[in-house]
Design an enzyme around this catalytic site. Sequence first.
Site, PDB file in Angstrom:
ATOM      1  N   ARG A  99       0.842  -1.192   0.000  1.00  0.00           N
ATOM      2  CA  ARG A  99       0.000   0.000   0.000  1.00  0.00           C
ATOM      3  C   ARG A  99       0.883   1.249   0.000  1.00  0.00           C
ATOM      4  NH1 ARG A  99       1.105   2.135   4.777  1.00  0.00           N
ATOM      5  NH2 ARG A  99       1.245   0.819   6.633  1.00  0.00           N
ATOM      6  N   GLY A 100       0.250   2.420  -0.162  1.00  0.00           N
ATOM      7  CA  GLY A 100       0.960   3.672   0.001  1.00  0.00           C
ATOM      8  C   GLY A 100       1.104   3.997   1.475  1.00  0.00           C
TER       9      GLY A 100
ATOM     10  N   ASP B  93       3.447   5.225   5.072  1.00  0.00           N
ATOM     11  CA  ASP B  93       4.606   4.764   5.835  1.00  0.00           C
ATOM     12  C   ASP B  93       4.186   3.672   6.816  1.00  0.00           C
ATOM     13  OD1 ASP B  93       7.059   5.023   7.765  1.00  0.00           O
ATOM     14  OD2 ASP B  93       7.570   6.323   6.088  1.00  0.00           O
ATOM     15  N   ILE B  94       4.643   3.760   8.054  1.00  0.00           N
ATOM     16  CA  ILE B  94       4.390   2.694   9.018  1.00  0.00           C
ATOM     17  C   ILE B  94       3.153   2.999   9.857  1.00  0.00           C
ATOM     18  CG2 ILE B  94       5.782   3.618  10.933  1.00  0.00           C
ATOM     19  CD1 ILE B  94       6.817   0.645  11.254  1.00  0.00           C
TER      20      ILE B  94
ATOM     21  N   TYR C 102       0.239   0.953  12.909  1.00  0.00           N
ATOM     22  CA  TYR C 102      -0.034  -0.159  13.826  1.00  0.00           C
ATOM     23  C   TYR C 102      -1.491  -0.587  13.696  1.00  0.00           C
ATOM     24  CZ  TYR C 102      -1.808  -2.087  18.237  1.00  0.00           C
ATOM     25  OH  TYR C 102      -2.464  -2.843  19.169  1.00  0.00           O
TER      26      TYR C 102
ATOM     27  N   ALA D   8      -7.712   2.621   9.167  1.00  0.00           N
ATOM     28  CA  ALA D   8      -7.675   2.020  10.501  1.00  0.00           C
ATOM     29  C   ALA D   8      -8.073   3.093  11.502  1.00  0.00           C
ATOM     30  CB  ALA D   8      -6.279   1.488  10.810  1.00  0.00           C
TER      31      ALA D   8
ATOM     32  N   CYS E  49       3.134   6.748  10.777  1.00  0.00           N
ATOM     33  CA  CYS E  49       3.049   7.327   9.430  1.00  0.00           C
ATOM     34  C   CYS E  49       4.281   8.148   9.085  1.00  0.00           C
ATOM     35  CB  CYS E  49       1.780   8.161   9.265  1.00  0.00           C
ATOM     36  SG  CYS E  49       0.275   7.241   9.615  1.00  0.00           S
TER      37      CYS E  49
END
Length: 230
Positions: free
Chosen positions: A88-89, A91-92, A94, A175, A191
């Site tokens: 997906r596009g 960053d990180i 949870y 989310a 993110c």
Amino acid sequence: MNKTIQLQDLGLRDYKATWDYQEELFKTVVDLKIKNRREETQVETPNYFLFVEHPHVYTLGKSGDLDNLLLSEKQLEAKGATFYKINRGGDITYHGPGQIVGYPILDLENFFTDIHKYLRFLEEAIILTLDEYGIQSGRSEGETGVWLGEGTPFARKICAMGVRASRWVTMHGFALNVNADLGYFDNIIPCGIRGKAVTSLNVELGVEKVNENEVKEKILKHFSKLLKQQ
């Protein structure tokens, strides 16, 4: 054009198993589109909306920075969490218990062909849902997702978003923190954005637990209404 959306609530499900299932549905829709064009047929493509809750997991988007994960492999294991680099596009982020995750797998050619507009629709569905709880939220310029207190020293993110699209078919999604354990966000730079906090609906309402099924109903109501206006 088929504007019907098939809802599936998967309950608590492993992230990788859900990702594989998304890929399966995604491939079904894309393959049908390819077949339609190759054989010049007009078979309607399906649309899906998956609700799911994941065990503790961190996911890194294709353009994300691994340095934004602040845990080693052993530390991840100690916290009962897993990690995946995905397609997906963004960053990180949870995912975990108490968080409502939504994965719309839509053929946007059934609705409109504008991925930026689609992201704004996802955000708007969450903004309208939070408004029903008396929570004012909005967007942050240049950053996807839904925020509270944007433009103040107390800006905090309540909903993360990241999507993938190919041949106008979407996967991944949003989310929304509803009853989330916010301590798990301390292990990442969410993110990839420094200096901004993360929050959850129950925290903002000052209650121990929010009815998650009620929240899902409100999200789906607003999302469906927005799409029907097209």
